[in-house]
Motif scaffolding. Structure first.
Motif, PDB file in Angstrom:
ATOM      1  N   ALA A  13       1.504  -1.486  -0.006  1.00 45.66           N
ATOM      2  CA  ALA A  13       0.359   0.085  -0.052  1.00 45.66           C
ATOM      3  C   ALA A  13       0.925   1.361  -0.267  1.00 45.66           C
ATOM      4  N   SER A  14       0.012   2.081  -0.539  1.00 47.64           N
ATOM      5  CA  SER A  14       1.180   3.535  -0.517  1.00 47.64           C
ATOM      6  C   SER A  14       0.285   4.748  -0.093  1.00 47.64           C
ATOM      7  N   THR A  15       1.188   5.403   1.215  1.00 48.15           N
ATOM      8  CA  THR A  15       0.005   6.816   0.849  1.00 48.15           C
ATOM      9  C   THR A  15      -0.212   7.975   0.129  1.00 48.15           C
ATOM     10  N   ASN A  16       0.660   7.469  -1.149  1.00 46.47           N
ATOM     11  CA  ASN A  16       0.424   8.564  -2.259  1.00 46.47           C
ATOM     12  C   ASN A  16      -0.304   7.988  -2.931  1.00 46.47           C
ATOM     13  N   PHE A  17      -1.240   6.726  -3.374  1.00 44.26           N
ATOM     14  CA  PHE A  17      -2.203   6.214  -4.464  1.00 44.26           C
ATOM     15  C   PHE A  17      -3.075   5.193  -3.075  1.00 44.26           C
ATOM     16  N   ASP A  18      -3.949   5.235  -4.450  1.00 48.56           N
ATOM     17  CA  ASP A  18      -5.177   4.653  -3.661  1.00 48.56           C
ATOM     18  C   ASP A  18      -4.550   3.053  -3.526  1.00 48.56           C
ATOM     19  N   LEU A  19      -4.377   3.043  -4.910  1.00 47.06           N
ATOM     20  CA  LEU A  19      -3.809   1.023  -4.720  1.00 47.06           C
ATOM     21  C   LEU A  19      -3.554  -0.081  -4.284  1.00 47.06           C
ATOM     22  N   VAL A  20      -4.388  -1.256  -3.535  1.00 46.10           N
ATOM     23  CA  VAL A  20      -3.520  -1.471  -2.171  1.00 46.10           C
ATOM     24  C   VAL A  20      -3.205  -2.779  -3.115  1.00 46.10           C
ATOM     25  N   ALA A  21      -2.889  -3.397  -3.267  1.00 45.28           N
ATOM     26  CA  ALA A  21      -2.535  -5.154  -3.759  1.00 45.28           C
ATOM     27  C   ALA A  21      -2.213  -6.322  -2.684  1.00 45.28           C
ATOM     28  N   VAL A  22      -2.555  -6.974  -2.448  1.00 46.72           N
ATOM     29  CA  VAL A  22      -2.785  -8.639  -1.704  1.00 46.72           C
ATOM     30  C   VAL A  22      -2.311  -9.652  -2.679  1.00 46.72           C
ATOM     31  N   LEU A  23      -1.381  -9.766  -2.665  1.00 50.76           N
ATOM     32  CA  LEU A  23      -0.840 -10.956  -3.843  1.00 50.76           C
ATOM     33  C   LEU A  23      -0.285 -12.594  -2.974  1.00 50.76           C
ATOM     34  N   SER A  24      -0.684 -13.426  -4.228  1.00 46.57           N
ATOM     35  CA  SER A  24       0.576 -14.437  -3.508  1.00 46.57           C
ATOM     36  C   SER A  24       1.350 -14.244  -4.122  1.00 46.57           C
TER      37      SER A  24
END
Ligand code: GLA
Length: 389
Positions: free
Chosen positions: A68-79
């Motif tokens: 995750a980043s405070t600069n962008f919305d996208l959050v990723a949870v990946l295997s």
């Protein structure tokens, strides 16, 4: 954002597991002179800057990766398997590319959750991407005890951009954000990686970056096109001149052998930029050592002209900023910095003239381009490191 606020956001997002959270930081960089020489085995002269990316990270028992980043919305949870595929055109590809490099090297890194926060302006030619890749590589190496040295991490961060993101960049950015030293710029030979840290004795002068805020379009494909053009130039020239990189060819040798590139006028121009720029870096560093900032500035202007005329990586907004600088009393030199096609100019300015430069930009830039510029006065800073969380 300060680290305590970031820690709070980390805890909000991921909760408290009892495992300690570690914090790492990598700066961005500005290149003072020597652009598009790195992937041609030439000299560059960058310094790390006081803008960068902080990364908070914690290992997890699951094999998953959470970004995750405070600069962008996208959050990723990946295997781990998903981490081997490119994620659209997103910032997440920079850390993922690094994870892939660790896997390729057979290093067993476990799962982790992390939060990035950066203040390097994106797309401004100040290596926000290298800042993210390098802080990731450095943090994973520490977190999972891989025992890799700095140069190996630099190369892995570069390969992540080459192989995963698909930009055939050289090594300058990753090297500069790793090896930066406060109050120094580094003269790096990108062929041998011999590096000399040179004190930046600015003696009443400032380094001012002016962001053209021009949207960079197709910059990646145009960058790769320049890489190909210089490869072609080397391929042809090395049939008659003994050289394994373009930077090994002198300006005189290039002129003497120009006929071999008669059918590739662009390749000839690109080569002319590379050999002259390599030479300018040597002369600029020599001038700096002699406290001759005037000559350093003149070489910056010459570099811009070469990037504009021979390398064709400038743009109207960047040219406007350099023209405005040239017309301002007390500016010693100005040029585009980084890949070009938009982004920032770097200006060497007498301290008491900084305000008039900024006023002149305010007065003329919008009128000429319809865009609004903004500026940052930078200090040469230290490279990647662990910080307290
Ligand atoms: C980008 C690349 C670097 C370098 C510069 C131009 O920043 O990432 O490797 O080629 O452009 O000097």
């Amino acid at each position: 954002m300060d680290t305590s606020e970031l820690s709070r956001q980390f805890a909000d997002r991921y909760g408290d597991t009892g495992n300690s959270v570690r914090a790492f930081y990598a700066p961005g960089r500005v290149n003072l002179i020597g652009d598009h020489t790195d992937y041609n085995g030439g000299l560059v002269f960058p310094c790390a800057i006081n803008f960068g990316t902080t990364l908070l990270i914690r290992p997890t028992l699951k094999k998953a990766i959470q970004l995750a980043s405070t600069n962008f919305d996208l959050v990723a949870v990946l295997s781990k398997d998903q981490a081997n595929q490119k994620y659209g055109d997103h910032w997440i590809n920079y850390p993922l590319g690094v994870v892939q490099q660790f896997e390729k090297a057979g290093l067993d890194i476990g799962g982790f959750e992390c939060l990035f926060s950066g203040n390097v302006p994106n797309g401004a030619g100040l290596s926000s991407s290298a800042s993210v890749s390098v802080v990731t590589a450095y943090a994973l190496n520490e977190l999972f005890g891989c025992g890799l040295d700095d140069i190996t991490l630099v190369r892995m961060a570069q390969s992540a951009e080459n192989d995963f993101v698909g930009v055939q960049c050289g090594i300058m950015d990753q090297y500069a954000v790793t090896m930066g030293q406060s109050d120094h710029a580094m003269m790096l030979d990108c062929d041998t990686l011999a590096c000399e840290q040179v004190p930046l004795l600015l003696d009443g002068h400032a380094i001012v970056l002016i962001n053209s805020n021009q949207r960079r379009e197709l910059s990646e494909s145009k960058y790769n096109e320049r890489v190909d053009e210089t490869r072609l130039a080397l391929e042809k020239l090395s049939q008659i001149v003994s050289a394994t990189t373009l930077a090994q060819i002198s300006p005189a040798q290039l002129a003497d052998n120009r006929l071999v590139l008669a059918e590739s006028p662009n390749a000839y121009k690109r080569a002319r930029h590379v050999v002259s720029e390599h030479d300018r870096v040597k002369r600029a560093v020599e001038a700096l050592r002699n406290n001759d900032l005037q000559s350093f500035g003149t070489l910056m202007y010459e570099s811009h002209t070469s990037l504009r005329e021979d390398y064709n990586v400038s743009s109207e907004p960047l040219d406007a900023l350099v023209d405005i600088a040239r017309d301002t009393e007390g500016v010693l030199g100005a040029r585009l910095t980084g890949a070009g096609f938009g982004g920032c100019t770097v200006n060497l300015v007498r301290k008491n003239a900084v305000q008039s430069l900024l006023s002149n930009v305010e007065r003329h830039y919008k009128q000429r381009t319809g865009l609004t510029a903004n500026s940052y006065e930078i200090t040469p800073s230290d490279g990647v490191r662990e910080v307290s969380s």
